[in-house]
Enzyme design. Structure first.
Site, PDB file in Angstrom:
ATOM      1  N   SER A 599       0.850  -1.197   0.000  1.00  0.00           N
ATOM      2  CA  SER A 599       0.000   0.000   0.000  1.00  0.00           C
ATOM      3  C   SER A 599       0.879   1.237   0.000  1.00  0.00           C
ATOM      4  CB  SER A 599      -0.876   0.006   1.254  1.00  0.00           C
ATOM      5  OG  SER A 599      -1.523   1.261   1.391  1.00  0.00           O
ATOM      6  N   TYR A 612      -2.674  -0.976  10.089  1.00  0.00           N
ATOM      7  CA  TYR A 612      -2.640  -1.248   8.646  1.00  0.00           C
ATOM      8  C   TYR A 612      -1.334  -0.750   8.035  1.00  0.00           C
ATOM      9  CZ  TYR A 612      -4.164  -1.225   3.744  1.00  0.00           C
ATOM     10  OH  TYR A 612      -4.258  -1.435   2.397  1.00  0.00           O
TER      11      TYR A 612
END
Ligand code: ZN
Length: 731
Positions: A599, A612
């Site tokens: 990401s 995350y």
């Protein structure tokens, strides 16, 4: 035999329905008849045989009546044929072609004159029908009957490929059915058959030596009935001579119990796939039903396997003979089996080279891949290879048929294979070579197996479709097994199941399968790869898009258990998939590629997504570590998407609402989720340098590029697909 009574048929399925046939025009009746014949593998094999009707049509310009031969054209198969699979030719022109052929001074079997006729068919085409004529066209066109069926029934080929075939034909059919010796299909065979019928006008059919059956009738339904009746009579004759326990000389080995055989196959198949894929990658189909096991376990299997297959249709796929591996399953010695396979393959390739050298002609095409496409292992069964799943199923189907042919022939007398020069002349026929050359170039991921973990939704699902577009076989895996299967079903629906009827259990699958997997559990990951191996034989590309986003609670904190879950899925999950895939890549020994999804958050610190973001930062480094670990055989790269809102399981309604409010965007709670998602996507897009929303297709494209050979020199890298976020520029 009373053919009106379907129950009278024990060896074939009688499928004709007057109701279904009623109202069809004569060409559609031919299609219907063809589909029925093709529906029963005992009547004809996939892609094998052809049918025809001579019909009165209207000349397109003058409207004058004209006689036209409608005959199944080149390619396609009777079971799935549609009207477009049939060629149409003027009967008068075909007769002119016969005159031309007979007048040629170089005519004869396998002559240039014969091959020249093939180029003449376009001059006989009725109504600009674009379907190319098959080499069997003269068989249909030169026989006088209005309706002709040519099939490859196991029972009839058994007679046609037995030592006393001609006598058996007489015994079974009396004066009804004649015999023609083996001859390569083409114009000359058509003329030879026509001459037989001219001499014996009462004949209703011919057994074609080492090849199959052809029969005819004035009425189309009666022609279908006759085809089935002739096959039934042959099958009953074989049944009466069945050797029971002594079939194939009786049993020499026992089949392994299913669980043992499957375990052995999961270990063996990737290695075997690697061994036969040195020149071209292959996809496997495993067959281990009672019939094939009886054969591979028998006393006579080594002798019969060495003789090779008979019907030309069969050995184009099965190669002239299979590789039979001499191994004692009772020993359970897998290392010995692997060694026997390696030795057997080497000997097979050598043997194939000698076959090529001994039979090649001045103008023969170059030698093709010398690896076997059928491998027989006592106790275990058959492994068939093809350039894709559909083709490998066809290969397996054809060897199943070959086994049935050998069973019948050996029951009656002795199985006789085609002489090897004849086999060679079919395999390396200029017309076959031309057919191969006409095929469109293979797609980039053809012959490959791509495993997409996370394929139930979002980027994974988009990637599954993208890889399928490039010709890959796609394993759709997801924690949600139902969603994985839904993606696989959608792919199969779009691409078609393909042809070829064979494969035991999951190995009978199509171009895509759906499997459940929990990436945080090594046993679950291993079980998934075991299934993949049984389905296709091995793996080439692995894409992991599975991931979770832990939303903070009311207090803005991510609960501790979600920290664990984030790292378990986003980091350890990728590692476990990579580590289990590595076992397969190593034994397979063919280059592979792995793409993990990370990401942009891995490099941009943000508020509210600690668990995350840090797990994705770890995933970035996992990419680099794995690139070191898996080199040189596997390239490992990371795909770093930014906020893809469209269709993402990571953006449920609550997160969309939370994000909108976080950025101070007024969210109307009465609006539907898609509208809210669009609003958020537009907001995100406005922050990027390129200014447009980031789509699933953008991510799928990047995953495909990273995995493809286009980036063959790139490993250990992260490709960011974020629309241009300067905060996320890698440094
Ligand atoms: Zn044929």
């Amino acid at each position: 035999m009373n053919t009106r009574d379907p129950k009278r048929f024990r060896h074939v399925d009688y499928l004709w329905s007057d109701e279904r046939a009623e109202g069809l025009d004569p060409v559609d009746r031919l299609v219907y008849r063809s589909n029925l014949l093709g529906a029963d593998q005992r009547v004809t094999n996939t892609g094998g045989g052809n049918t025809s009707s001579k019909l009165e049509m209207r000349e397109p310009l003058s409207g004058e009546p004209v006689k036209v031969l409608w005959v199944k054209g080149s390619g396609g198969d009777l079971r799935t044929s549609e009207r477009a699979n049939f060629a149409s030719l003027y009967m008068s022109r075909l007769q002119e072609l016969r005159g031309l052929y007979e007048a040629a001074d170089d005519n004869g079997p396998k002559s240039d004159a014969e091959d020249r006729m093939v180029a003449m068919y376009p001059h006989a085409v009725f109504d600009l029908n674009p379907r190319a004529s098959s080499i069997d066209t003269p068989l249909h066109g030169l026989l006088p009957a209005p309706h002709v069926d040519h099939t490859h029934p196991n029972a009839v080929i058994a007679i046609a490929a037995s030592k006393d075939g001609r006598q058996s034909t007489r015994e079974i059919y009396g004066d009804d059915v004649g015999w023609v010796d083996w001859q390569r299909p083409g114009f000359d065979l058509g003329v030879a058959m026509a001459e037989q019928v001219e001499k014996n006008p009462d004949l209703v059919g011919l057994v074609m030596g080492q090849h199959g059956l052809i029969n005819w009738h004035d009425d189309d339904k009666a022609c279908y009935d006759l085809s089935l009746e002739l096959i039934e009579r042959a099958a009953r004759h074989i049944e009466a001579h069945d050797r029971g326990e002594d079939t194939f000389g009786g049993a020499r080995h026992q089949a392994l119990p299913d669980a043992d055989a499957q375990q052995l196959l999961t270990r063996l198949l990737p290695r075997l796939r690697g061994m036969v894929s040195q020149q071209n990658r292959f996809v496997a189909t495993v067959q281990r039903d009672e019939k094939i096991l009886r054969f591979v376990n028998s006393v006579d299997a080594p002798r019969l396997a060495e003789l090779g297959t008979s019907c030309p249709d069969h050995f184009l796929r099965t190669k002239i003979k299979p590789l039979y591996v001499d191994w004692d399953p009772a020993s359970g010695d897998v290392a010995a089996l692997a060694q026997a396979l390696a030795d057997g393959l080497e000997a097979y390739r050598e043997d194939y080279r000698s076959y090529y050298e001994a039979h090649k002609r001045e103008d023969s095409p170059p030698m093709r891949d010398p690896n076997p496409t059928v491998i027989l292992i006592p106790g275990v069964g058959m492994i068939a290879f093809g350039k894709n799943k559909s083709e490998s199923r066809v290969t397996a189907e054809f060897y199943n048929a070959a086994v049935e042919v050998m069973r019948g022939a050996e029951a009656l007398s002795e199985y006789i294979a085609l002489p090897s020069q004849e086999a060679f002349d079919i395999e390396y026929w200029a017309l076959e070579e031309a057919k191969l050359k006409r095929m469109p170039p293979e797609k980039e991921f053809a012959r490959r197996v791509a495993v997409v973990v996370g394929a139930g939704s979002g980027i994974g699902r988009a990637a599954a479709h993208r890889f399928a577009d490039e010709g890959a076989h796609v394993v759709c895996a997801d924690l949600d097994a139902g969603a994985a299967r839904a993606t696989a079903d959608a792919l199969t629906k779009r691409l078609g199941q393909g042809i070829g009827v064979a494969g035991t259990g999951i190995s009978g699958c199509g171009p895509a399968i759906g499997l459940g997997v929990d990436v945080t559990d090594r046993a679950s990951v291993r079980a998934m790869f075991d299934e993949v191996v049984l389905a296709y034989g091995g793996i080439d590309t692995v894409i992991v898009t599975a991931g979770i986003f832990a939303s903070p609670g009311e207090d803005g904190q991510v609960p501790d258990r979600l920290w664990d879950a984030s790292f378990a899925v986003n980091v350890k999950g990728g590692y476990l998939v990579a580590d289990e895939a590595r076992r397969l890549w190593e034994v397979q020994g063919t280059p592979g590629s792995l793409v993990l999804t990370t990401s942009v958050n891995a490099t941009v610190a943000k508020k509210g997504s600690l668990a995350y973001d840090t797990s994705k930062a770890a995933a970035n480094h996992l990419v680099r570590e794995l690139a070191m670990e898996l080199a040189p055989i596997v390239r490992v790269n990371g795909l770093a998407p930014a906020t893809v809102v469209e269709g993402s399981s990571m953006f449920p309604r609550e997160r969309v609402l939370a994000s909108l409010s976080k950025y101070g965007l007024d969210a109307d709670e009465s609006q539907d989720t898609e509208t809210l998602r669009d609003r958020l996507a537009t907001f995100y897009a406005e922050r990027t340098l390129t200014g447009s929303p980031i789509t699933l297709a953008d991510q799928a494209e990047a995953a495909y590029l990273l995995a493809s050979d286009r980036l063959a020199k790139t490993t250990g890298q992260i490709l960011v697909v974020d629309g241009g976020l300067h905060d996320a520029f890698l440094r």
